[in-house]
Design an enzyme around this catalytic site. Sequence first.
Site, mmCIF file in Angstrom:
data_model
loop_
_atom_site.group_PDB
_atom_site.id
_atom_site.type_symbol
_atom_site.label_atom_id
_atom_site.label_comp_id
_atom_site.label_asym_id
_atom_site.label_seq_id
_atom_site.Cartn_x
_atom_site.Cartn_y
_atom_site.Cartn_z
ATOM 1 N N GLU A 50 0.849 3.326 6.163
ATOM 2 C CA GLU A 50 2.156 3.192 5.290
ATOM 3 C C GLU A 50 3.434 3.925 6.029
ATOM 4 O OE1 GLU A 50 2.136 0.465 3.566
ATOM 5 O OE2 GLU A 50 0.007 0.491 3.600
ATOM 6 N N GLU A 59 4.742 -0.480 1.948
ATOM 7 C CA GLU A 59 5.660 0.444 2.610
ATOM 8 C C GLU A 59 7.060 0.444 2.461
ATOM 9 O OE1 GLU A 59 5.457 -3.509 5.516
ATOM 10 O OE2 GLU A 59 4.014 -2.444 4.173
ATOM 11 N N HIS A 82 4.772 2.432 9.140
ATOM 12 C CA HIS A 82 5.652 1.250 8.814
ATOM 13 C C HIS A 82 7.086 1.851 8.759
ATOM 14 C CE1 HIS A 82 2.907 -2.085 8.366
ATOM 15 N NE2 HIS A 82 2.173 -1.749 7.261
ATOM 16 N N GLY A 100 -3.559 -2.475 -1.246
ATOM 17 C CA GLY A 100 -3.910 -0.839 -1.095
ATOM 18 C C GLY A 100 -2.773 -0.199 -1.069
#
Length: 828
Positions: free
Chosen positions: A303, A271, A306, A268
């Site tokens: 993300e 990061e 992250h 998907g």
Amino acid sequence: MDDMSSANLTRRETAARSATFNVHQIRVELDLRDATNPQQRGFGTTTTLKFEASATDSWIDFIGESVNRVTVNGVDVPVDYDGARIAVTGLVASNTVVVEATGRYSRSGEGLHRFVDPVDGETYLYTQYEPADSRRVMACFEQPDMKAAYTFIVHAPHDWQVLSNQSVVTTRVTNSGQTVEFAPTLPLSSYITAVAAGPYHRVDSTWTRGEQEVALGVFCRASLARHLEADEIIEVTRQGLDFFTDAFAFAYPWGKYDQIFVPEYNLGAMENPGLVTFTEAYIPRGAATDAQRGGRANTILHEMAHMWFGDLVTMRWWDDLWLKESFADYMGSHASAAATRFTDAWVRFAANRKAWAYQQDQLPTTHPIVADIPDLEAAKLNFDGITYAKGASVLKQLVAFVGEEPFFEGARRYFAAHAYGNTTLDDLLVQLEDVSGRDVRAWSKSWLETSGVTTLWLETDAAGERVLMQSDPRPHRLRVGLYDLIEGRLVLREQIELDIMAERTPVSLPAADLIVLNDDDMSYVKARLDEASVAAAATALSTLAPLPRALVWSSLWNATRDGEMPAATYLDIVRHHAPAEENIGLLSGVLANTAYTIGHFVPVARREAERTAWLAAAEAALDAALPGSDAQLAWARAFAAASAVSDASADRVRAILGGNGPAGLPIDPELRWSLITALATTGNSSEDDIADELRHDDTADGRTAALRALASRPAADVRAAAWDRAWNDESLSNDHLDAIIAGVRAGARRDLIARFDDEYFERIAEVWSVRSIELARRLVIGLFPGTDTTDAVDAWLAENQIAPAALRRLVIEQRDHLARGIRVRAAQ
């Protein structure tokens, strides 16, 4: 081909290496000037590694075409390279090693992926590394606990955008192209470094907070520029940066914040600090539902989380992958609900994301959230529903256990103590325990260090008392919701909050028409509905508020999967209530579960009748949906999918393709290809029809869809050719391989492919040894035979007990899915 046992690094050997090495700086120079030449398989890559060592020899990781030269402290040494490791000797206390090599452009989404856009012929490059593919681009120490400051220098064509984790320092233009040098990074693990290059479309903006100003960039292929919803992406990005800056009390540390949407992406998103990569699936070429945009916002925020959980503080080894992924998954939903317009994020999480966790946690290969990961192959397969969705679920429970403010304060202390370093489970627990005063270690042992999912249900004992029962007992803090059926609507009367730990917990619960055992979704548990509650749900499910509605849908689905509710009962409730479902995220999940139920849980003798009934229900719901609504689009997609396994509505499919669809329905390329493929799968569309559609949509997505449609035609020779191509055509990209596999399986036509069952089991060990794990995994899962017994797979497992553990895990999981379907059908 990657036929190299040395590519699979182990935890033991990497721990020994990091104990004797201290890396400071890594300089990577890539020559991509010939990337537009399709005959050019490789690219130049030169890496300079500066490090201290207490050992005299070791190895450096690299997978590519060749290693051409190695110098150690200025002295040329013989090249000792086995295809995955470069042996280095003669090391002293302080070292500089230079590796000149040739990397290989990827078509599998691993390493440096090269894509040519059929719309304009332009070439695009991007990198994807996690967990261990940076060694396909540069010589490196491929393990997360050997962080370094990276400097990237990229030679590229003149008119390309060239991007990396940091901002550009200098650009030098020559006759042969441009040379772009980037600022050194802060200490990073190799797997989150990144490079992208090509004529990407660019949208610039900024985010400002106090004295901090961060440049924002959004990128995509030029041919997709008109579809890029940059304004909304930037808005969510700013909202996320505001939220996380406050929540973590640690300023965003990575300079700029670029987000790039790339083709043929395996994940998907990823990061990489300063250059986050996303799948192009988040750029709809036509209509999109609000749930799709909510999913994109969730991923953007996942993300972004992250940047702190994973990038700033990184797990030492992949055992503690949860230290980044579980937190990011939790934060994606939490920040979506708290900071954006997608306030229903936890509703979608309860019904859909947790379903992934429940499924994974019931497999024989389930594992604790804090897992035992002995090597990289095991790490690759642990990016699963346990690490992500179960981890996020139990973190939600941890927040309820310690309190939201202590939870975030513990995170702040964790970042302050370990910034730019590596950690393990205990490093976080000590912070949470100190700030909350709660026994977090006991909580960890119950939830992070065990596996399996608890099932919760109500019983009435011989004395008439209510008893709350749980299998696999764990401590839960949860709410029980009592709902009354009043004038056709389910109305909450009260919630009772409970702490339970034992297998049997006597509870004083008044009678109610519907009892929701985990109301508000505070705990991670499969909560069953009693008989009266199922009847109330069948009557008035659609009248509940979104979150309890999500929990009831989830309970019904789990009971169906476990064989405790007849598939026919579930399908009756769906046909009655799904057309009234107002939350598009819930509706999308229910539609997917319905298709799966018909294909796997309905007995074969009743399957055709259920397919026909579902096709009629989907068509009726499509016609009744509000014109132009998300529900109309969702039902149109469901109708197209149902039309691929029943041709009762082939004439209606043709009518919609011809422009005679329901008023307000956008017939975009995605829907058109779904309808074309449905006709092809049922024998109602020819090769010429598919070619004609491709002429109107000769794009990357169009070509992929055409491959699938062509392979879906219900002829034995067509499926045989597709089967052969999937296994043998190594020129197929990751997306094209997926399309061919989908064609082989299209329409659930076992009669066309059952003859290949024996061949499947003869091939999988070899394909695992010669193809990359990403492509091999697609073949092993995607072509697993849906037999009526487990005899063939049981025989393979018995005969291949020393096969690679990761391969056996995939086969065991597919066997379990097969056995569940057989078991549930038999229970009907």
